[in-house]
Design a protein around this motif. Sequence first.
Motif, PDB file in Angstrom:
ATOM      1  N   PRO A 173       0.870  -1.203  -0.002  1.00  8.99           N
ATOM      2  CA  PRO A 173       0.157   0.084   0.096  1.00  8.99           C
ATOM      3  C   PRO A 173       0.672   1.385   0.005  1.00  8.99           C
ATOM      4  N   THR A 174       0.133   2.381  -0.668  1.00  8.53           N
ATOM      5  CA  THR A 174       1.111   3.748  -0.574  1.00  8.53           C
ATOM      6  C   THR A 174       0.025   4.581   0.058  1.00  8.53           C
ATOM      7  N   SER A 175       0.489   5.841   0.071  1.00  2.00           N
ATOM      8  CA  SER A 175      -0.215   6.957   0.759  1.00  2.00           C
ATOM      9  C   SER A 175      -1.552   7.312   0.003  1.00  2.00           C
ATOM     10  N   ALA A 176      -1.846   6.614  -1.240  1.00  3.97           N
ATOM     11  CA  ALA A 176      -3.004   6.686  -2.168  1.00  3.97           C
ATOM     12  C   ALA A 176      -4.167   5.599  -1.614  1.00  3.97           C
ATOM     13  N   TYR A 187       3.939  15.142  -1.288  1.00  9.71           N
ATOM     14  CA  TYR A 187       4.946  15.085   0.150  1.00  9.71           C
ATOM     15  C   TYR A 187       4.042  14.539   1.532  1.00  9.71           C
ATOM     16  N   GLN A 188       4.848  14.089   2.248  1.00  9.76           N
ATOM     17  CA  GLN A 188       4.267  13.983   3.741  1.00  9.76           C
ATOM     18  C   GLN A 188       2.929  13.040   3.555  1.00  9.76           C
ATOM     19  N   GLY A 189       2.792  12.018   2.546  1.00  5.42           N
ATOM     20  CA  GLY A 189       1.633  11.201   2.646  1.00  5.42           C
ATOM     21  C   GLY A 189       2.144  10.076   3.614  1.00  5.42           C
ATOM     22  N   TYR A 190       1.149   9.341   4.022  1.00  6.29           N
ATOM     23  CA  TYR A 190       1.604   8.017   5.102  1.00  6.29           C
ATOM     24  C   TYR A 190       0.733   6.994   4.627  1.00  6.29           C
ATOM     25  N   ALA A 191       1.713   5.613   4.171  1.00  9.37           N
ATOM     26  CA  ALA A 191       0.662   4.664   3.735  1.00  9.37           C
ATOM     27  C   ALA A 191       0.354   3.760   5.247  1.00  9.37           C
ATOM     28  N   PRO A 192      -0.700   3.165   5.045  1.00  5.98           N
ATOM     29  CA  PRO A 192      -1.086   2.148   6.324  1.00  5.98           C
ATOM     30  C   PRO A 192      -0.021   1.097   6.454  1.00  5.98           C
ATOM     31  N   ARG A 193       0.238   0.760   7.691  1.00  4.67           N
ATOM     32  CA  ARG A 193       1.417  -0.239   8.106  1.00  4.67           C
ATOM     33  C   ARG A 193       1.198  -1.215   7.276  1.00  4.67           C
ATOM     34  N   GLN A 194       0.013  -1.908   7.036  1.00  5.30           N
ATOM     35  CA  GLN A 194      -0.264  -3.093   6.219  1.00  5.30           C
ATOM     36  C   GLN A 194      -1.552  -2.665   5.537  1.00  5.30           C
ATOM     37  N   ASN A 195      -1.577  -3.583   4.679  1.00  2.34           N
ATOM     38  CA  ASN A 195      -2.994  -3.518   3.886  1.00  2.34           C
ATOM     39  C   ASN A 195      -4.043  -4.571   4.429  1.00  2.34           C
ATOM     40  N   VAL A 196      -5.021  -4.192   5.098  1.00  2.00           N
ATOM     41  CA  VAL A 196      -5.952  -4.995   5.792  1.00  2.00           C
ATOM     42  C   VAL A 196      -7.415  -4.763   5.401  1.00  2.00           C
ATOM     43  N   SER A 197      -7.471  -4.070   4.093  1.00  6.21           N
ATOM     44  CA  SER A 197      -8.607  -4.003   3.242  1.00  6.21           C
ATOM     45  C   SER A 197      -9.513  -5.035   3.186  1.00  6.21           C
TER      46      SER A 197
END
Length: 406
Positions: A135-138, A158-168
């Motif tokens: 996952p990315t910040s999008a 800039y300064q986007g934060y991906a989730p630690r893992q994809n749990v979607s």
Amino acid sequence: MIKHKSTSMRGVLLAGVMLMCSTGISLAQSAEPQATAIPLDDLSAFQNPGKSWQIAGGVTAELDDENELETVEGKGVLVNEPSRRNKGKDLVTNAEYGDMDLELDYMMAKGSNSGVYLQGRYEVQLEDSWGVKTPTSANNGAIYERWDESKPNGQKGYQGYAPRQNVSRAPGLWQNLKISFQAPRFDASGKKIENAKILRATLNGVVIHENVELFGPTRGAMGNNEVAAGPLRLQGDHGAVAFRNIKITEYGKPRPELVNLEYKVYKGRFEAEPKYDSIPPEAEGTSVALTSEISPFPNDFLVRYTGTLRVKEPGEYTFNLSTGGGRGLMKINNKTVIPNGGRNQRGTVTLPAGDMPFELIYSKLVEWGRPSLGLAVVGPGIREYVIGDKAQGGNNDQGLSWCMRP
């Protein structure tokens, strides 16, 4: 004998946002602020809702077609179905919020995209990210990036934060999102003195963000200015999405303060509170917060704090006292709230507004235990915060840690 005056100490946590998890203590439920649900019987909780938004009794996703949801008549589910005919627009609450916990369920249509904007300015991305491996910040659950049009192509975001893992979860399944948000802080002149933060976010029961500082509004914010309070905004111009069970817990009330705090340190092993008039202190002074580090001794000492507790919001308060390697006692208004006992104790008391005498005793008894003193406070409309050390106790380093309640 050591005599000194101290106005600041190392390692003091003047304010923390912490809850006692499985390694600590649970709080009395009655003292915690209560969540309020946004009513979904109609759209009256929102400002000028666009035609793509409706209230339904249920919803399902069309898995053969992108951006398609099917609704059934009723109440309790908020649905957005933008189309060429009904171009979607964002949905904004009438109410404005500062510090808050947000919990909601949402369902993504296949290939859909949406978002939750805290204070209308900081977006947590909602997206059909089923099957995304990195996952990315999008992607779903991300803190969306900020944007600078003046930067070269490829560097604007800039300064986007991906989730630690994809749990979607897959499109058509309900997903649960919890966000604990701390609003930016401003001084009396309106100057920002502390950035907003996402203290914790969980998606489908899994932590995806923790203690993320937000240096400014993300891309697509309703304003580039930052505010102490702002509305909740649901993105509606990108894709089909449904929401239900939107609940908000507000933390806008002023915190109790400790003022005129003084301390005295006594050398010795004290199982019970001594007669202070019969023993001279080894150190004394003033302090800006509670801490064990004022003691010149690593073991066998007692610290006695006295001062004033200033309460601005009357109501029921719960205090959690952690005394690493020893025991503690606390009095408010000359009444014992936490009796002399073990290293982790709790006391609940109803307090009026005003100033009242405060006394706290920390007795270090266990040779192998690390000295630490932490006092956590939660009350009406007040998110729990910690005054004192990290409150690590014993050789297991069990400290106060922040957690969101399930």
